[in-house]
Every structure is written in structure tokens, then in C-alpha cells.
Design a protein around this motif. Sequence first.
Motif, PDB file in Angstrom:
ATOM      1  N   VAL A  12      55.337  99.930  66.283  1.00  0.00           N
ATOM      2  CA  VAL A  12      55.772 100.430  67.589  1.00  0.00           C
ATOM      3  C   VAL A  12      56.001  99.268  68.546  1.00  0.00           C
ATOM      4  N   VAL A  13      55.041  98.354  68.615  1.00  0.00           N
ATOM      5  CA  VAL A  13      55.153  97.227  69.540  1.00  0.00           C
ATOM      6  C   VAL A  13      56.224  96.241  69.074  1.00  0.00           C
ATOM      7  N   THR A  14      56.243  95.938  67.807  1.00  0.00           N
ATOM      8  CA  THR A  14      57.188  94.955  67.270  1.00  0.00           C
ATOM      9  C   THR A  14      58.635  95.386  67.471  1.00  0.00           C
ATOM     10  N   PHE A  15      58.906  96.677  67.302  1.00  0.00           N
ATOM     11  CA  PHE A  15      60.283  97.156  67.369  1.00  0.00           C
ATOM     12  C   PHE A  15      60.538  98.061  68.570  1.00  0.00           C
ATOM     13  N   ASP A  16      59.609  98.045  69.529  1.00  0.00           N
ATOM     14  CA  ASP A  16      59.747  98.873  70.730  1.00  0.00           C
ATOM     15  C   ASP A  16      60.099 100.303  70.315  1.00  0.00           C
ATOM     16  N   GLY A  17      59.280 100.821  69.417  1.00  0.00           N
ATOM     17  CA  GLY A  17      59.556 102.117  68.818  1.00  0.00           C
ATOM     18  C   GLY A  17      58.954 103.282  69.561  1.00  0.00           C
ATOM     19  N   SER A  18      58.991 104.409  68.936  1.00  0.00           N
ATOM     20  CA  SER A  18      58.470 105.646  69.505  1.00  0.00           C
ATOM     21  C   SER A  18      57.091 105.934  68.921  1.00  0.00           C
ATOM     22  N   THR A  19      56.171 106.285  69.775  1.00  0.00           N
ATOM     23  CA  THR A  19      54.812 106.593  69.317  1.00  0.00           C
ATOM     24  C   THR A  19      54.747 107.917  68.566  1.00  0.00           C
ATOM     25  N   SER A  20      55.794 108.718  68.675  1.00  0.00           N
ATOM     26  CA  SER A  20      55.772 110.024  68.018  1.00  0.00           C
ATOM     27  C   SER A  20      56.244 109.978  66.566  1.00  0.00           C
ATOM     28  N   LEU A  21      56.734 108.833  66.127  1.00  0.00           N
ATOM     29  CA  LEU A  21      57.229 108.713  64.751  1.00  0.00           C
ATOM     30  C   LEU A  21      56.144 108.173  63.823  1.00  0.00           C
ATOM     31  N   SER A  22      56.231 108.543  62.566  1.00  0.00           N
ATOM     32  CA  SER A  22      55.326 108.002  61.545  1.00  0.00           C
ATOM     33  C   SER A  22      55.720 106.565  61.238  1.00  0.00           C
ATOM     34  N   TRP A  23      54.849 105.853  60.527  1.00  0.00           N
ATOM     35  CA  TRP A  23      55.203 104.477  60.158  1.00  0.00           C
ATOM     36  C   TRP A  23      56.418 104.473  59.244  1.00  0.00           C
ATOM     37  N   VAL A  24      56.575 105.506  58.446  1.00  0.00           N
ATOM     38  CA  VAL A  24      57.733 105.605  57.550  1.00  0.00           C
ATOM     39  C   VAL A  24      59.022 105.645  58.368  1.00  0.00           C
ATOM     40  N   ALA A  25      59.061 106.507  59.373  1.00  0.00           N
ATOM     41  CA  ALA A  25      60.246 106.623  60.228  1.00  0.00           C
ATOM     42  C   ALA A  25      60.470 105.349  61.032  1.00  0.00           C
ATOM     43  N   LEU A  26      59.397 104.702  61.459  1.00  0.00           N
ATOM     44  CA  LEU A  26      59.538 103.458  62.223  1.00  0.00           C
ATOM     45  C   LEU A  26      60.148 102.345  61.377  1.00  0.00           C
ATOM     46  N   VAL A  27      59.775 102.278  60.106  1.00  0.00           N
ATOM     47  CA  VAL A  27      60.374 101.279  59.210  1.00  0.00           C
ATOM     48  C   VAL A  27      61.866 101.533  59.082  1.00  0.00           C
ATOM     49  N   LEU A  28      62.250 102.793  58.917  1.00  0.00           N
ATOM     50  CA  LEU A  28      63.669 103.115  58.785  1.00  0.00           C
ATOM     51  C   LEU A  28      64.431 102.836  60.078  1.00  0.00           C
ATOM     52  N   ARG A  29      63.828 103.103  61.213  1.00  0.00           N
ATOM     53  CA  ARG A  29      64.492 102.785  62.488  1.00  0.00           C
ATOM     54  C   ARG A  29      64.633 101.279  62.650  1.00  0.00           C
ATOM     55  N   ALA A  30      63.662 100.522  62.164  1.00  0.00           N
ATOM     56  CA  ALA A  30      63.766  99.060  62.227  1.00  0.00           C
ATOM     57  C   ALA A  30      64.889  98.572  61.309  1.00  0.00           C
ATOM     58  N   ALA A  31      65.047  99.224  60.173  1.00  0.00           N
ATOM     59  CA  ALA A  31      66.091  98.830  59.219  1.00  0.00           C
ATOM     60  C   ALA A  31      67.481  99.178  59.739  1.00  0.00           C
ATOM     61  N   PHE A  32      67.590 100.279  60.466  1.00  0.00           N
ATOM     62  CA  PHE A  32      68.898 100.777  60.909  1.00  0.00           C
ATOM     63  C   PHE A  32      68.840 101.171  62.385  1.00  0.00           C
ATOM     64  N   PRO A  33      68.686 100.199  63.263  1.00  0.00           N
ATOM     65  CA  PRO A  33      68.516 100.517  64.688  1.00  0.00           C
ATOM     66  C   PRO A  33      69.729 101.194  65.327  1.00  0.00           C
TER      67      PRO A  33
ATOM     68  N   PRO B  11      71.286 106.742  64.630  1.00  0.00           N
ATOM     69  CA  PRO B  11      70.392 107.662  65.336  1.00  0.00           C
ATOM     70  C   PRO B  11      69.485 108.487  64.418  1.00  0.00           C
ATOM     71  N   THR B  12      69.930 108.788  63.219  1.00  0.00           N
ATOM     72  CA  THR B  12      69.128 109.611  62.312  1.00  0.00           C
ATOM     73  C   THR B  12      68.430 108.777  61.241  1.00  0.00           C
ATOM     74  N   ALA B  13      68.278 107.486  61.482  1.00  0.00           N
ATOM     75  CA  ALA B  13      67.672 106.616  60.468  1.00  0.00           C
ATOM     76  C   ALA B  13      66.268 107.053  60.105  1.00  0.00           C
ATOM     77  N   TRP B  14      65.559 107.678  61.018  1.00  0.00           N
ATOM     78  CA  TRP B  14      64.191 108.115  60.730  1.00  0.00           C
ATOM     79  C   TRP B  14      64.160 109.234  59.688  1.00  0.00           C
ATOM     80  N   ASP B  15      65.296 109.872  59.441  1.00  0.00           N
ATOM     81  CA  ASP B  15      65.367 110.966  58.474  1.00  0.00           C
ATOM     82  C   ASP B  15      65.796 110.402  57.123  1.00  0.00           C
ATOM     83  N   LYS B  16      64.832 110.126  56.277  1.00  0.00           N
ATOM     84  CA  LYS B  16      65.141 109.449  55.014  1.00  0.00           C
ATOM     85  C   LYS B  16      66.010 110.286  54.078  1.00  0.00           C
ATOM     86  N   SER B  17      66.089 111.585  54.302  1.00  0.00           N
ATOM     87  CA  SER B  17      66.926 112.422  53.445  1.00  0.00           C
ATOM     88  C   SER B  17      68.415 112.179  53.682  1.00  0.00           C
TER      89      SER B  17
END
Length: 126
Positions: free
Chosen positions: A50-71, A74-80
Motif C-alpha cells: 500500500v505504501v510502496t505503490f500508494d495503493g488502496s487499503t481495501s484491496l488484498s495483497w494479490v490485487a495490489l501486486v496486480l495494480r503495481a504490475a499494471f497501473p 483500471p481492472t488490473a486487480w481482477d485477475k480473471s
Amino acid sequence: MDPRTLFADVRRYPGQYMLDPSFDEAVAFVQGVDAGHAWCLLPGFKEWLVVTFDGSTSLSWVALVLRAAFPETPTAWDKSKLTAEQKKIGFDLLFLLLDDFFVMRSQSDGLRTIFDRYTRWIHERA
């Protein structure tokens, strides 16, 4: 084998650890290793992300990794919704981020520092 070394090996030789070296399999593998360590391996990982990527506290670490990979996606947190190539990128980034996290956590007062930064980050946005 310590988890940092194990995860480095998984990244280098994924076929030795899983049938389909994809992001989904990597997440399941990491969660399994965490379970095998009595859920004591990943405390602070979400907060660090969250701190490293200025992410959202409501997302899981899985979704945060995907948002970091694809900033920019918008739907990067949805791995499907990821392509096979995007899942490979997520796979690689997951293990790189875990390594960075373990380096930070291994420092003197590393976990406390992670949570202190997270707490400050939360207060700055309140």
C-alpha cells in the motif's frame, strides 16, 4: 530452505514447483508457504505494498501486486481479466516484490518500520 531462497528458486525454475507457472498458481503457492509458516510469513506485506505503490487499503495483497504490475489498467486487480502474458508479468513481479519485502522486513525493526510507515500513510490521507 528459507522462504526468500525458496521464492527465488520458484521464480527461476517455476516448472519444478508448479504445473502451470501463472500468477494464480504463484499466489496459491505463496499462500501455501505462508500457511506452512503458521501465517507468520506475510504480515506487513499488504501494508508495505500500500505504501510502496500508494495503493488502496481495501484491496488484498494479490490485487495490489496486480495494480503495481499494471497501473494504467483500471481492472488490473481482477485477475480473471488478465491475458496469459499479463499473468506471467504478475508472476515475475510477485516474486520480485516478495524479495524486496523480505529485505525490508529483515532489517533491524523492519516490520515495525513497515507498520509505522503504513500508519503515517493512513493518517496523511485522513
